[in-house]
Design a protein around this motif. Structure first.
Motif, PDB file in Angstrom:
ATOM      1  N   ILE A 176       0.863  -1.180   0.000  1.00 32.61           N
ATOM      2  CA  ILE A 176       0.000   0.000   0.000  1.00 32.61           C
ATOM      3  C   ILE A 176       0.899   1.228   0.000  1.00 32.61           C
ATOM      4  N   SER A 177       1.134   1.732  -1.201  1.00 34.17           N
ATOM      5  CA  SER A 177       1.886   2.964  -1.378  1.00 34.17           C
ATOM      6  C   SER A 177       1.232   3.758  -2.496  1.00 34.17           C
ATOM      7  N   ILE A 178       1.771   4.901  -2.806  1.00 35.07           N
ATOM      8  CA  ILE A 178       1.098   5.821  -3.720  1.00 35.07           C
ATOM      9  C   ILE A 178       1.005   5.255  -5.140  1.00 35.07           C
ATOM     10  N   PHE A 179       2.057   4.590  -5.615  1.00 38.91           N
ATOM     11  CA  PHE A 179       2.053   4.094  -6.991  1.00 38.91           C
ATOM     12  C   PHE A 179       1.001   3.007  -7.228  1.00 38.91           C
ATOM     13  N   PRO A 180       0.942   1.935  -6.412  1.00 38.68           N
ATOM     14  CA  PRO A 180      -0.107   0.932  -6.643  1.00 38.68           C
ATOM     15  C   PRO A 180      -1.518   1.481  -6.444  1.00 38.68           C
ATOM     16  N   ILE A 181      -1.683   2.389  -5.517  1.00 43.57           N
ATOM     17  CA  ILE A 181      -3.022   2.953  -5.299  1.00 43.57           C
ATOM     18  C   ILE A 181      -3.432   3.813  -6.487  1.00 43.57           C
ATOM     19  N   MET A 182      -2.504   4.567  -7.055  1.00 43.88           N
ATOM     20  CA  MET A 182      -2.827   5.347  -8.255  1.00 43.88           C
ATOM     21  C   MET A 182      -3.148   4.427  -9.430  1.00 43.88           C
ATOM     22  N   MET A 183      -2.408   3.346  -9.563  1.00 45.38           N
ATOM     23  CA  MET A 183      -2.671   2.403 -10.649  1.00 45.38           C
ATOM     24  C   MET A 183      -4.051   1.786 -10.509  1.00 45.38           C
ATOM     25  N   VAL A 184      -4.400   1.372  -9.311  1.00 53.71           N
ATOM     26  CA  VAL A 184      -5.719   0.765  -9.082  1.00 53.71           C
ATOM     27  C   VAL A 184      -6.815   1.812  -9.278  1.00 53.71           C
ATOM     28  N   GLY A 185      -6.567   3.030  -8.831  1.00 50.33           N
ATOM     29  CA  GLY A 185      -7.564   4.091  -9.027  1.00 50.33           C
ATOM     30  C   GLY A 185      -7.836   4.359 -10.498  1.00 50.33           C
ATOM     31  N   MET A 186      -6.780   4.449 -11.285  1.00 48.40           N
ATOM     32  CA  MET A 186      -6.975   4.654 -12.726  1.00 48.40           C
ATOM     33  C   MET A 186      -7.614   3.432 -13.372  1.00 48.40           C
ATOM     34  N   MET A 187      -7.288   2.261 -12.847  1.00 50.29           N
ATOM     35  CA  MET A 187      -7.879   1.035 -13.377  1.00 50.29           C
ATOM     36  C   MET A 187      -9.381   0.990 -13.103  1.00 50.29           C
ATOM     37  N   LEU A 188      -9.818   1.609 -12.041  1.00 51.20           N
ATOM     38  CA  LEU A 188     -11.253   1.680 -11.747  1.00 51.20           C
ATOM     39  C   LEU A 188     -11.940   2.815 -12.505  1.00 51.20           C
ATOM     40  N   ILE A 189     -11.281   3.944 -12.611  1.00 49.33           N
ATOM     41  CA  ILE A 189     -11.923   5.130 -13.189  1.00 49.33           C
ATOM     42  C   ILE A 189     -12.076   5.023 -14.704  1.00 49.33           C
ATOM     43  N   ARG A 190     -11.051   4.537 -15.398  1.00 50.32           N
ATOM     44  CA  ARG A 190     -11.111   4.493 -16.868  1.00 50.32           C
ATOM     45  C   ARG A 190     -12.279   3.666 -17.405  1.00 50.32           C
ATOM     46  N   PRO A 191     -12.505   2.424 -16.943  1.00 56.49           N
ATOM     47  CA  PRO A 191     -13.648   1.685 -17.477  1.00 56.49           C
ATOM     48  C   PRO A 191     -14.998   2.297 -17.094  1.00 56.49           C
ATOM     49  N   VAL A 212     -13.149  -3.563 -14.616  1.00 59.67           N
ATOM     50  CA  VAL A 212     -13.507  -3.151 -13.251  1.00 59.67           C
ATOM     51  C   VAL A 212     -13.313  -4.325 -12.293  1.00 59.67           C
ATOM     52  N   ALA A 213     -13.671  -5.546 -12.730  1.00 64.38           N
ATOM     53  CA  ALA A 213     -13.490  -6.725 -11.878  1.00 64.38           C
ATOM     54  C   ALA A 213     -12.011  -6.966 -11.573  1.00 64.38           C
ATOM     55  N   VAL A 214     -11.149  -6.758 -12.559  1.00 61.85           N
ATOM     56  CA  VAL A 214      -9.701  -6.900 -12.325  1.00 61.85           C
ATOM     57  C   VAL A 214      -9.241  -5.872 -11.291  1.00 61.85           C
ATOM     58  N   ALA A 215      -9.729  -4.652 -11.392  1.00 57.11           N
ATOM     59  CA  ALA A 215      -9.343  -3.609 -10.436  1.00 57.11           C
ATOM     60  C   ALA A 215      -9.865  -3.923  -9.036  1.00 57.11           C
ATOM     61  N   LEU A 216     -11.086  -4.428  -8.947  1.00 55.91           N
ATOM     62  CA  LEU A 216     -11.630  -4.781  -7.625  1.00 55.91           C
ATOM     63  C   LEU A 216     -10.889  -5.962  -7.015  1.00 55.91           C
ATOM     64  N   TYR A 217     -10.467  -6.915  -7.836  1.00 52.23           N
ATOM     65  CA  TYR A 217      -9.664  -8.022  -7.324  1.00 52.23           C
ATOM     66  C   TYR A 217      -8.337  -7.505  -6.778  1.00 52.23           C
ATOM     67  N   LYS A 218      -7.753  -6.555  -7.476  1.00 52.61           N
ATOM     68  CA  LYS A 218      -6.486  -5.983  -7.006  1.00 52.61           C
ATOM     69  C   LYS A 218      -6.695  -5.234  -5.688  1.00 52.61           C
ATOM     70  N   CYS A 219      -7.800  -4.520  -5.580  1.00 51.83           N
ATOM     71  CA  CYS A 219      -8.110  -3.837  -4.306  1.00 51.83           C
ATOM     72  C   CYS A 219      -8.282  -4.857  -3.183  1.00 51.83           C
ATOM     73  N   HIS A 220      -8.939  -5.978  -3.491  1.00 48.93           N
ATOM     74  CA  HIS A 220      -9.130  -7.027  -2.487  1.00 48.93           C
ATOM     75  C   HIS A 220      -7.795  -7.643  -2.077  1.00 48.93           C
ATOM     76  N   SER A 221      -6.916  -7.888  -3.056  1.00 48.42           N
ATOM     77  CA  SER A 221      -5.620  -8.489  -2.721  1.00 48.42           C
ATOM     78  C   SER A 221      -4.731  -7.519  -1.943  1.00 48.42           C
ATOM     79  N   MET A 222      -4.940  -6.234  -2.103  1.00 51.27           N
ATOM     80  CA  MET A 222      -4.176  -5.246  -1.339  1.00 51.27           C
ATOM     81  C   MET A 222      -4.783  -5.009   0.036  1.00 51.27           C
ATOM     82  N   GLY A 223      -5.991  -5.515   0.267  1.00 52.46           N
ATOM     83  CA  GLY A 223      -6.652  -5.336   1.557  1.00 52.46           C
ATOM     84  C   GLY A 223      -7.381  -4.012   1.666  1.00 52.46           C
ATOM     85  N   LEU A 224      -7.731  -3.405   0.545  1.00 49.47           N
ATOM     86  CA  LEU A 224      -8.408  -2.108   0.574  1.00 49.47           C
ATOM     87  C   LEU A 224      -9.936  -2.228   0.603  1.00 49.47           C
ATOM     88  N   LEU A 225     -10.463  -3.403   0.308  1.00 54.58           N
ATOM     89  CA  LEU A 225     -11.910  -3.582   0.332  1.00 54.58           C
ATOM     90  C   LEU A 225     -12.347  -4.111   1.693  1.00 54.58           C
TER      91      LEU A 225
END
Length: 179
Positions: A90-105, A139-152
């Motif tokens: 959980i740092s700025i780079f992975p969170i930005m990547m996941v955020g863009m992965m959610l926002i773009r679709p 979006v499902a790929v991004a949510l899985y990544k959020c789950h694996s990072m423990g953000l959900l």
């Protein structure tokens, strides 16, 4: 000083006279239609559009609209690789990547009306469906990544204060298990 101003004024008058003079090779495209222009060699205004060219154009439009509809599905492998490379910390780079992965679709799904203007034919509804399903997969790929990072918030302890959080069964450090 005065003679310089007079010379400049005379040069401007001469240049305006030259630009006002119409040369025989100059064309004025501001007028509606130039009657003195002849058709180029090989041009025949009575020839109509070939029917096979129209069919080819329709096939090209259908092909391009399917390429547009399949675009989100083609992005899934690239997005999976990017999510793998960004890591699960959980740092700025992975969170930005996941955020863009959610926002773009999500943006793409809400602007489906703009992107589906080309898909007005018989296959238009199928193309829209494939486009939306591809964006939902991203979006499902991004949510899985959020789950694996423990953000959900997926455990009861995330929602209720009186429930104890999960305890770890094992701890790993440097490839050695500490039980």
């Amino acid at each position: 000083m005065f003679s310089c101003l007079v010379n400049c004024f005379e040069q401007k008058i001469m240049s305006s006279k030259l630009s006002a003079k119409k040369f025989k090779w100059a064309l004025d495209f501001n007028n509606g239609k130039n009657a003195d222009l002849t058709s180029p060699p090989g041009y025949n205004p009575s020839v109509l559009v070939n029917h096979t060219e129209v069919v080819r154009d329709q096939r090209l439009v259908i092909k391009k609209s399917w390429d547009l509809a399949l675009g989100p599905l083609k992005q899934i492998p690239m997005n999976l690789f990017i999510m793998y490379m960004s890591g699960s910390s959980i740092s700025i780079f992975p969170i930005m990547m996941v955020g863009m992965m959610l926002i773009r679709p999500l943006k793409a799904m809400f602007s489906t009306a703009v992107t589906s203007k080309m898909a007005d034919g018989a296959q238009g509804s199928g193309q829209k469906l494939v486009y939306i399903l591809g964006n939902l997969a991203n979006v499902a790929v991004a949510l899985y990544k959020c789950h694996s990072m423990g953000l959900l918030p997926t455990h009861a302890s995330d929602w209720l204060a009186f429930v104890e959080p999960q305890t770890r069964i094992e701890y790993y450090g440097g490839g050695v298990s500490y039980v």
